[in-house]
Design a protein around this motif. Structure first.
Motif, PDB file in Angstrom:
ATOM      1  N   LEU A 150       0.815  -1.204   0.000  1.00  0.00           N
ATOM      2  CA  LEU A 150       0.000   0.000   0.000  1.00  0.00           C
ATOM      3  C   LEU A 150       0.853   1.261   0.000  1.00  0.00           C
ATOM      4  O   LEU A 150       2.082   1.205   0.140  1.00  0.00           O
ATOM      5  N   ASP A 151       0.182   2.381  -0.198  1.00  0.00           N
ATOM      6  CA  ASP A 151       0.805   3.713  -0.144  1.00  0.00           C
ATOM      7  C   ASP A 151       2.011   3.829  -1.073  1.00  0.00           C
ATOM      8  O   ASP A 151       3.067   4.350  -0.706  1.00  0.00           O
ATOM      9  N   ARG A 173      -3.433  -1.564  -2.371  1.00  0.00           N
ATOM     10  CA  ARG A 173      -4.240  -0.342  -2.368  1.00  0.00           C
ATOM     11  C   ARG A 173      -3.333   0.872  -2.197  1.00  0.00           C
ATOM     12  O   ARG A 173      -2.142   0.746  -1.945  1.00  0.00           O
ATOM     13  N   GLY A 174      -3.933   2.047  -2.346  1.00  0.00           N
ATOM     14  CA  GLY A 174      -3.186   3.280  -2.139  1.00  0.00           C
ATOM     15  C   GLY A 174      -2.021   3.469  -3.089  1.00  0.00           C
ATOM     16  O   GLY A 174      -0.991   4.038  -2.725  1.00  0.00           O
ATOM     17  N   GLY A 197      -8.199   1.145  -5.802  1.00  0.00           N
ATOM     18  CA  GLY A 197      -7.802   2.538  -5.737  1.00  0.00           C
ATOM     19  C   GLY A 197      -7.013   2.999  -6.947  1.00  0.00           C
ATOM     20  O   GLY A 197      -6.255   2.243  -7.552  1.00  0.00           O
ATOM     21  N   SER A 200      -3.300   2.084  -8.157  1.00  0.00           N
ATOM     22  CA  SER A 200      -2.911   0.759  -7.676  1.00  0.00           C
ATOM     23  C   SER A 200      -2.850  -0.208  -8.854  1.00  0.00           C
ATOM     24  O   SER A 200      -3.658  -0.132  -9.777  1.00  0.00           O
TER      25      SER A 200
END
Length: 822
Positions: A150-151, A173-174, A197, A200
């Protein structure tokens, strides 16, 4: 196991540093280690929270066996913030709010790790600087996510296994963008792989997702993924799902043994398939919904359905393209419906279809080029008005009926061949149309071309051979047939006026045994009563005016009363019914009965029940003996207005004839008289209709419907229009309470219940819902219920053993978000 010791071998060249040393804890060893140092960990259990800031090597004994356990009581067991090397360790975590292994920065190499934990995530890769290389690692996390990226994180995962995750197996995600190679994800409670997202993405090569209690792969909310040579199988929900602008490519993949939809797409998602197989699915192989949603399939195979649903379902304005594909051993092959929906199929095989190979309805279109249809009940069925498309160069073999066209559908077929149908090669009825050019029927056990009910069908240069009941069977005043030929098998001689005479009194082509039909609207063989009675019909083509049944008026009025809302409408219909019934009684008593004009105007927004009430009104009039049958024939501008002068009057008369003894319901009638239309043929339809209503006032009831303002204008376009209709019945929009009642009825019908606070939340939802010109009223209520059921399913699918209440109760959290104004 007790804690051991840690030996640090320094990689630096400075003479003043010791080459090695032993430390009682990992924390102490890491405090003195620098880039390039190797930490060799003795067997034991280390209850420490480790953080790697340097590019060190952290390794257990080379024999593996999980003899080194990093198992703190809480928090993250191992955090990496550098390009370290970690291998042969066993990680445990107990913190439901933190991962067991966290990669925050660098490109560490993680090899032969086993993560067995009860944490928020087994492995978490977080942040744009985190790019690990993870090899041969196993993650088991019954309490949370297996692996999360993520991120903006990324990395490569090779030959890893995620087993028994309590939530998603592999979550992205992110803006995360990992790559998976030869990984296995199985026995998760939730999706196997989920990518969510904008920004992603995921790339998977040679991976397997199976034994998942939920969907196998989920791509949603503008995320993208590519799966190559992957397998998804044995899920409890859909195999692959795409939602809300998701993009997915499947190349060389195998989706199989799925109890629900093998692949489901919605909300402008795009799927590209190549060299992939979809097999053994319980619902649709491909389920494609909503405008902007698209599937492009090339060299794929869809087969062996285990349920009773179409293999490819396209609706609500979606599109699908199949090139060089095979669809076989399914109930229905392609089912496309709703205006704006379309399929484009090229050089493909559709075979061993239990029902219909290609079904087109509700204004959808299908285009098939150079396709082969074999062993189906029906090759292609164009069902209703607005539905059409083209079939070009297609062959249809060993079917009950080759092509069916009904209820105003208007496809174009060119160079198509039907071989060995059990009934008819081409069957047109119930107001169907269609254009057939250079089409052939051979070895039919029934007719070649069978056209009923005066359908406006055009045949050009068509040919039939060896048709048991005859090459052509047309109703009187039937289609236009030009330069059509047949060998005459199974036919009675055609009237001289119906065929082009050859010199010497024979038929053109007589030397070869063929007949040629050239006269417009002239049948090859006039139907007799005996022949008409024995005409083979497809399993369920529905005639244009099916009898409404012999229900008593009280029963029909009871059904009317059961409809939600519409109080003023119910009063108006009851008032008309009372007038008609009292008139009948006065006549029986020898008294004069008041004249009651039965034609009506229905005004109001879509979804307010106008068509339903029209159908019930016809049944009521039939039960009172006012109408012979009481059936409903629904038409719109496309059914009444022709393309050239004179054709509109013919179409309108034919629609009126189909409604004889029942109700002719003209939806959006104002479209017959568009504003600023100049010379528009819709006016001709109105003029014809006004005359027919006067000449046959006792045979047909006409109901015109549409928006209130537009219908007010429609009633002024012809001096006789307003005088033909006795009254206008206004259908008001549903209020929040009535919309709630519709949802409650839907829930009761489908065995759901509204949980605590849900009814109140629905009232607020319907109160705040924007209600523009396109607001759907009852349709909106039903769509709201369907959205709640979908959200409920997504929530309950995460539960391992849901109770009956959890399976049936809908809660406020299941409500969809409010959309923009309609």
């Amino acid at each position: 196991m007790v804690q051991g010791t840690v030996q640090v071998t320094h990689g630096g060249s400075s003479r003043w540093r010791r080459r090695s040393g032993e430390y009682p804890t990992l924390t102490a060893a890491l405090a003195v280690a620098g880039d390039g140092d190797v930490l060799s960990i003795a067997p034991g259990t280390y209850r420490e929270n480790l953080v790697l800031h340097h590019a060190v090597t952290l390794r257990g004994p080379e024999d593996g066996s999980g003899s080194v356990r990093i198992a703190p009581l809480d928090g993250v067991a191992l955090t990496l913030r550098a390009s370290a090397v970690v291998q042969d360790l066993y990680l445990e975590g107990q913190d439901r709010a933190a991962p067991a292994l966290l990669v925050e920065d660098g490109s560490p190499e993680l090899t032969d790790l086993r993560v067995s934990t009860h944490s928020a995530a087994g492995i978490e890769v977080r942040g744009p600087g985190a790019r690990p290389l993870v090899r041969r690692c196993t993650v088991e996390n019954p309490a949370g996510v297996g692996i999360a990226v993520l991120d903006g994180g990324g990395g490569v995962f090779e030959e890893c296994e995620v087993v028994s995750s309590g939530q998603t197996g592999f979550s992205v995600r992110g803006g995360g963008r990992p790559r998976l190679e030869r990984c296995r994800i199985h026995h998760s409670t939730g999706a196997g792989i989920a990518v969510t997202g904008e920004g992603s993405g995921l790339e998977a090569l040679g991976c397997e997702v199976y034994e998942v209690r939920g969907a196998g792969v989920q791509i949603a909310a503008r995320a993208a993924a590519r799966l190559t040579d992957c397998s998804v199988h044995r899920t409890t929900a859909d195999g692959v799902t795409l939602d809300t602008d998701a993009v997915l490519t499947l190349a060389g993949c195998d989706i199989h043994d799925i109890p629900e939809n093998a692949v489901d797409l919605r909300s402008r998602s795009v799927l590209t398939l190549s060299r992939s197989s979809v097999r053994r699915f319980g619902r649709n192989g491909l389920s494609v919904w909503d405008p902007g949603t698209r599937v492009d399939a090339d060299s794929c195979e869809i087969h062996d359905s285990t349920g009773d649903y179409p293999a490819v379902w396209v609706s609500d304005g979606a599109t699908a393209s199949l090139d060089s594909c095979r669809v076989h051993d399914v109930p229905d092959a392609l089912f496309v419906l709703d205006r704006g929906s379309s399929v484009d199929v090229t050089d493909s095989d559709l075979s061993q279809v239990r029902n219909t190979a290609v079904s087109v309805s509700d204004g959808a279109t299908a285009q098939l080029d150079d396709c082969r249809i074999r062993e189906a009940a029906t090759g292609a069925w164009f069902r209703d008005h607005g539905s059409g498309g083209t079939l070009s160069g297609c062959t249809i073999d060993a079917v009950q009926t080759g092509v069916i066209v009904t209820k105003g559908a208007d496809p174009a077929l060119e160079r198509c061949t039907v071989t060995s149908p059990a009934e008819a090669g081409f069957y047109v009825s119930a107001g169907g149309r269609g254009t057939f050019k250079a089409c052939r029927v051979t070895d039919s056990s029934g007719f070649g071309f069978h056209v009923l009910d005066g359908c406006r069908t055009t045949l050009t240069r068509c040919h039939t051979e060896r048709c048991a009941r005859g090459g052509y069977e047309f109703a009187e005043d039937g289609p236009v047939a030009e330069e059509c030929t047949g060998d005459g098998s199974g036919q009675r001689p055609a009237p001289v006026a119906a065929a082009q005479s050859a010199p010497g009194g024979g038929f053109a082509g007589a030397q070869s045994g063929a007949r040629t039909v050239t006269a417009a609207r002239s049948p090859v063989a006039q139907p007799s009563q005996a022949v008409a009675a024995s005409v083979p019909r497809p399993a369920d083509p529905e005639p244009a005016g099916e009898a409404a049944g012999a229900r008593a008026s009280g029963a029909v009025l009871g059904q009317l009363d059961a409809l939600v809302g519409l109080d003023s409408v119910k009063r108006e219909v009851r008032a008309l019914t009372d007038m008609i019934e009292v008139g009948r009684r006065r006549q029986r008593a020898g008294l004069k009965a008041a004249s009651v004009r039965r034609h009506l105007v229905f005004t109001g927004s879509p979804g307010t029940g106008k068509t339903t009430v029209a159908r019930l009104y016809g049944e009521i009039l039939a039960s009172l003996g006012v109408l012979e049958r009481g059936h409903l024939v629904e038409v719109s501008r496309v059914d009444l207005v022709g393309e050239h002068i004179g054709s509109t009057a013919i179409r309108t008369q034919e629609a009126f004839e189909r409604a004889r003894g029942g109700v002719l319901f003209i939806d959006e009638a104002y479209a017959l008289a568009p504003e600023d239309s100049g010379r528009d043929f819709g006016r001709e339809a109105i003029d014809t209709l006004v005359k027919l209503m006067e000449d046959h006032r006792d045979a047909v009831v006409v109901i015109v419907a549409g928006y209130t303002a537009e219908m007010d204008r429609f009633l002024t376009v012809n001096p006789g229009v307003a005088s033909r209709f006795s009254r206008t019945i206004a259908f008001g929009d549903y209020g929040p309470g009535e919309l709630l009642r519709i949802v409650e009825q839907q829930a009761e019908e489908h065995e759901y219940r509204l949980g605590e606070g849900t009814a109140e939340a629905l009232l607020r939802y319907f109160t705040e819902l924007p209600k523009g010109p396109a607001f759907g009223n009852g349709r909106t209520a039903r769509q709201t219920f369907e959205s709640m059921v979908e959200r409920h399913a997504g929530r309950v699918a995460q539960l391992s053993e849901p109770s009956t209440d959890e399976l049936t109760l809908l809660f406020p959290a299941d409500l969809p978000a409010l959309s923009a104004p309609c």
